[in-house]
Enzyme design. Sequence first.
Site, PDB file in Angstrom:
ATOM      1  N   TYR A   1       0.836  -1.213   0.000  1.00 52.54           N
ATOM      2  CA  TYR A   1       0.000   0.000   0.000  1.00 52.54           C
ATOM      3  C   TYR A   1       0.866   1.257   0.000  1.00 52.54           C
ATOM      4  O   TYR A   1       0.621   2.196  -0.748  1.00 52.54           O
ATOM      5  CB  TYR A   1      -0.916  -0.009   1.236  1.00 52.54           C
ATOM      6  CG  TYR A   1      -1.875   1.161   1.236  1.00 52.54           C
ATOM      7  CD1 TYR A   1      -3.130   1.044   0.639  1.00 52.54           C
ATOM      8  CD2 TYR A   1      -1.515   2.385   1.802  1.00 52.54           C
ATOM      9  CE1 TYR A   1      -4.002   2.114   0.612  1.00 52.54           C
ATOM     10  CE2 TYR A   1      -2.383   3.454   1.777  1.00 52.54           C
ATOM     11  CZ  TYR A   1      -3.625   3.325   1.183  1.00 52.54           C
ATOM     12  OH  TYR A   1      -4.487   4.379   1.145  1.00 52.54           O
TER      13      TYR A   1
ATOM     14  N   PHE B   1      -5.204  20.547 -24.647  1.00 55.91           N
ATOM     15  CA  PHE B   1      -5.956  19.365 -25.053  1.00 55.91           C
ATOM     16  C   PHE B   1      -7.361  19.484 -24.464  1.00 55.91           C
ATOM     17  O   PHE B   1      -7.571  20.212 -23.497  1.00 55.91           O
ATOM     18  CB  PHE B   1      -5.250  18.091 -24.568  1.00 55.91           C
ATOM     19  CG  PHE B   1      -5.995  16.859 -24.965  1.00 55.91           C
ATOM     20  CD1 PHE B   1      -6.131  16.528 -26.307  1.00 55.91           C
ATOM     21  CD2 PHE B   1      -6.608  16.050 -24.020  1.00 55.91           C
ATOM     22  CE1 PHE B   1      -6.864  15.411 -26.689  1.00 55.91           C
ATOM     23  CE2 PHE B   1      -7.335  14.929 -24.401  1.00 55.91           C
ATOM     24  CZ  PHE B   1      -7.464  14.613 -25.737  1.00 55.91           C
ATOM     25  N   ASP B   2      -8.333  18.763 -25.032  1.00 50.69           N
ATOM     26  CA  ASP B   2      -9.731  19.001 -24.631  1.00 50.69           C
ATOM     27  C   ASP B   2     -10.007  18.729 -23.146  1.00 50.69           C
ATOM     28  O   ASP B   2     -10.732  19.493 -22.505  1.00 50.69           O
ATOM     29  CB  ASP B   2     -10.736  18.280 -25.550  1.00 50.69           C
ATOM     30  CG  ASP B   2     -10.501  16.792 -25.682  1.00 50.69           C
ATOM     31  OD1 ASP B   2      -9.536  16.295 -25.093  1.00 50.69           O
ATOM     32  OD2 ASP B   2     -11.286  16.120 -26.377  1.00 50.69           O
TER      33      ASP B   2
ATOM     34  N   ASP C   1       2.910  19.913 -20.885  1.00 48.58           N
ATOM     35  CA  ASP C   1       2.025  18.764 -20.991  1.00 48.58           C
ATOM     36  C   ASP C   1       2.814  17.795 -21.864  1.00 48.58           C
ATOM     37  O   ASP C   1       2.882  17.942 -23.086  1.00 48.58           O
ATOM     38  CB  ASP C   1       0.699  19.158 -21.640  1.00 48.58           C
ATOM     39  CG  ASP C   1      -0.195  17.943 -21.878  1.00 48.58           C
ATOM     40  OD1 ASP C   1       0.334  16.809 -21.897  1.00 48.58           O
ATOM     41  OD2 ASP C   1      -1.414  18.122 -22.061  1.00 48.58           O
TER      42      ASP C   1
ATOM     43  N   ALA D   1       2.772  14.571 -22.662  1.00 49.95           N
ATOM     44  CA  ALA D   1       2.241  13.268 -23.088  1.00 49.95           C
ATOM     45  C   ALA D   1       3.070  12.633 -24.213  1.00 49.95           C
ATOM     46  O   ALA D   1       3.280  11.428 -24.233  1.00 49.95           O
ATOM     47  CB  ALA D   1       0.784  13.427 -23.532  1.00 49.95           C
TER      48      ALA D   1
ATOM     49  N   LYS E   1       0.557   7.569 -23.497  1.00 53.61           N
ATOM     50  CA  LYS E   1       1.158   7.846 -24.808  1.00 53.61           C
ATOM     51  C   LYS E   1       2.631   7.421 -24.746  1.00 53.61           C
ATOM     52  O   LYS E   1       2.947   6.256 -24.848  1.00 53.61           O
ATOM     53  CB  LYS E   1       1.029   9.335 -25.150  1.00 53.61           C
ATOM     54  CG  LYS E   1      -0.379   9.764 -25.545  1.00 53.61           C
ATOM     55  CD  LYS E   1      -1.246   9.994 -24.365  1.00 53.61           C
ATOM     56  CE  LYS E   1      -2.527  10.695 -24.708  1.00 53.61           C
ATOM     57  NZ  LYS E   1      -3.446  10.743 -23.564  1.00 53.61           N
TER      58      LYS E   1
ATOM     59  N   HIS F   1     -18.144  15.600 -27.516  1.00 49.37           N
ATOM     60  CA  HIS F   1     -17.905  14.574 -28.544  1.00 49.37           C
ATOM     61  C   HIS F   1     -17.961  13.154 -28.005  1.00 49.37           C
ATOM     62  O   HIS F   1     -18.232  12.223 -28.744  1.00 49.37           O
ATOM     63  CB  HIS F   1     -16.555  14.813 -29.216  1.00 49.37           C
ATOM     64  CG  HIS F   1     -15.429  14.992 -28.253  1.00 49.37           C
ATOM     65  ND1 HIS F   1     -15.301  16.113 -27.467  1.00 49.37           N
ATOM     66  CD2 HIS F   1     -14.415  14.179 -27.913  1.00 49.37           C
ATOM     67  CE1 HIS F   1     -14.238  15.979 -26.704  1.00 49.37           C
ATOM     68  NE2 HIS F   1     -13.675  14.824 -26.950  1.00 49.37           N
TER      69      HIS F   1
HETATM   70  N1  F0G Z   1      -2.789  15.957 -22.734  1.00 42.21           N
HETATM   71  C1  F0G Z   1      -2.716  15.594 -24.028  1.00 42.21           C
HETATM   72  C2  F0G Z   1      -1.837  16.364 -24.967  1.00 42.21           C
HETATM   73  C3  F0G Z   1      -3.468  14.519 -24.491  1.00 42.21           C
HETATM   74  O1  F0G Z   1      -3.396  14.177 -25.766  1.00 42.21           O
HETATM   75  C4  F0G Z   1      -4.290  13.814 -23.565  1.00 42.21           C
HETATM   76  C5  F0G Z   1      -5.086  12.685 -23.994  1.00 42.21           C
HETATM   77  C6  F0G Z   1      -4.309  14.228 -22.237  1.00 42.21           C
HETATM   78  C7  F0G Z   1      -3.545  15.306 -21.852  1.00 42.21           C
HETATM   79  C8  F0G Z   1      -5.150  13.541 -21.198  1.00 42.21           C
HETATM   80  O2  F0G Z   1      -4.580  12.351 -20.845  1.00 42.21           O
HETATM   81  O3  F0G Z   1      -6.207  10.578 -21.559  1.00 42.21           O
HETATM   82  O4  F0G Z   1      -4.400  10.093 -19.913  1.00 42.21           O
HETATM   83  O5  F0G Z   1      -6.331  11.503 -19.288  1.00 42.21           O
HETATM   84  N2  F0G Z   1      -5.277  12.402 -25.182  1.00 42.21           N
HETATM   85  C9  F0G Z   1      -5.998  11.267 -25.731  1.00 42.21           C
HETATM   86  C10 F0G Z   1      -6.132  11.430 -27.207  1.00 42.21           C
HETATM   87  C11 F0G Z   1      -7.268  10.937 -25.042  1.00 42.21           C
HETATM   88  O6  F0G Z   1      -6.871  10.616 -27.812  1.00 42.21           O
HETATM   89  O7  F0G Z   1      -5.503  12.300 -27.790  1.00 42.21           O
HETATM   90  P1  F0G Z   1      -5.436  11.064 -20.374  1.00 42.21           P
END
Ligand code: F0G
Length: 461
Positions: free
Chosen positions: A76, A128-129, A218, A220, A261, A451
């Site tokens: 844990y 990102f969205d 960010d 990713a 990613k 979406h």
């Molecule tokens: N930042 C970026 C640039 C992303 O592309 C994503 C996710 C996230 C943050 C959020 O990360 O999914 O681990 O919570 N992108 C995916 C996509 C969902 O399809 O581009 P997450």
Amino acid sequence: MRRESWKTVIEPFKIRSVEPLGFTDRPEREKALSRAGYNLFKVPAEKVLIDLLTDSGTCAMSMEQWAGMMRGDVSYASSRSYYVFERVVKDLTGYPHVIPVHQGRAGERLVFSFLGGPGKVFLSNMFFDTTRANIEATGAEALDLPADKAFFHGDRRAFKGDIDLAKLEQALRLRAGRVPLVLLTVTNNSLGGQPVSLRNIRDASRLCARHKVPLLLDAARFAENAYLIKARERGQAERTVRSIVREMFGYAQGCLMSGKKDALVNMGGFLAFKDKAWAGKAREILILGEGFPTYGGLTGRDLEAMARGIEEVLDEQYLRYRIRSVEYLARGLRRQGIPLIEPPGGHAVYVDAARFLPHIPAERFPGQALACALYLEAGIRAVEIGSLMFGKREGRRFLPARMELLRLALPRRVYTQAHADFIIEVFGSLARKKRAIRGLRLLKAPRFLPHFTARLAPLRS
Ligand code: F0G
């Protein structure tokens, strides 16, 4: 190791575990799409032949990662696997404070819950969205400051992911005292997966320092961004990707990371900071929802897999193959006359749906119409990045997004060149009958991230 100069870039792995593809016929796909309300997120994955919906959490793990899963310590608190993971992230980023979270958006929620709030403004090359939604959910504003070159789609200028430094400086001046941080998304997913140059990261960092505003990444797709710097930025070709990565992180005060990613895992993420106080605040909130700070919503197994993934993603044979596979798909589509965002970026090929389907106006969702047509044609699933995702509905008024794109995201280490050839052939077939593709109307959509759950219906011709 000396690199030999073979022209063919092969998949740098052997496949020892396979998953069958979901073959369907057209009537089955018509039924599945209609049931899903013309929203590809709701189509059952077993009815998808090639899934290009996302490169997130869809990678194939290596044998070393699976071996790491077996070695994972699920204690844990303060598990051995946490320290393995922490060491790898510290080496990667140079940041001393490392906090695991179950995926990228969980980290976003933590950070914006203590930095956000009404009156605050966050700045980025493009959020990102989910990042934007997490900011807006606190009552704060998310302001995108992309460089203008990003919108010349056919033009092959490099580093279209950059932030516009003049606009950044102006925003920092005009909104002084209200900007808790600037976030650079590398690569810039919402703008075509385009990389951000090292120079732009450095200059943004200096500007932020002058205004005493922290810069975060960010991260990713940090490795793909670094490889594209090596391949495309003047003076970087002879460096190792690892050293470019260290320099990128060095310009920032911390990062938000979706491990799904470039950490090559199916689930996971982390926050890492230079600042101890921020780490403390994030951990306080983490413990309320995600778990104890040494596992953050994951298991020791996941941390081991993520640690190995971060090492593997820096392998330059892998990155060369990765970027070349995206280029291969782009080249084939270009030959079929499909308009793309050029040059292709790191993780996906983005089709310019507005140019491909000029007979469908933005309010009839050309990107989504193309996504549906592609699925009906051959069971290929992709995602719209356009007015369905980013359009604003204010009462009866509709403000379209700036771009109408269809993203073909390539899962890491999953599909082969034959799959790419197939996708290219299917697009050739669609190009010949594109006048028959019809727009869609929106039946139902929630306020945040519409979406994912929207329902649509095709327009009658
Ligand atoms: N930042 C970026 C640039 C992303 O592309 C994503 C996710 C996230 C943050 C959020 O990360 O999914 O681990 O919570 N992108 C995916 C996509 C969902 O399809 O581009 P997450």
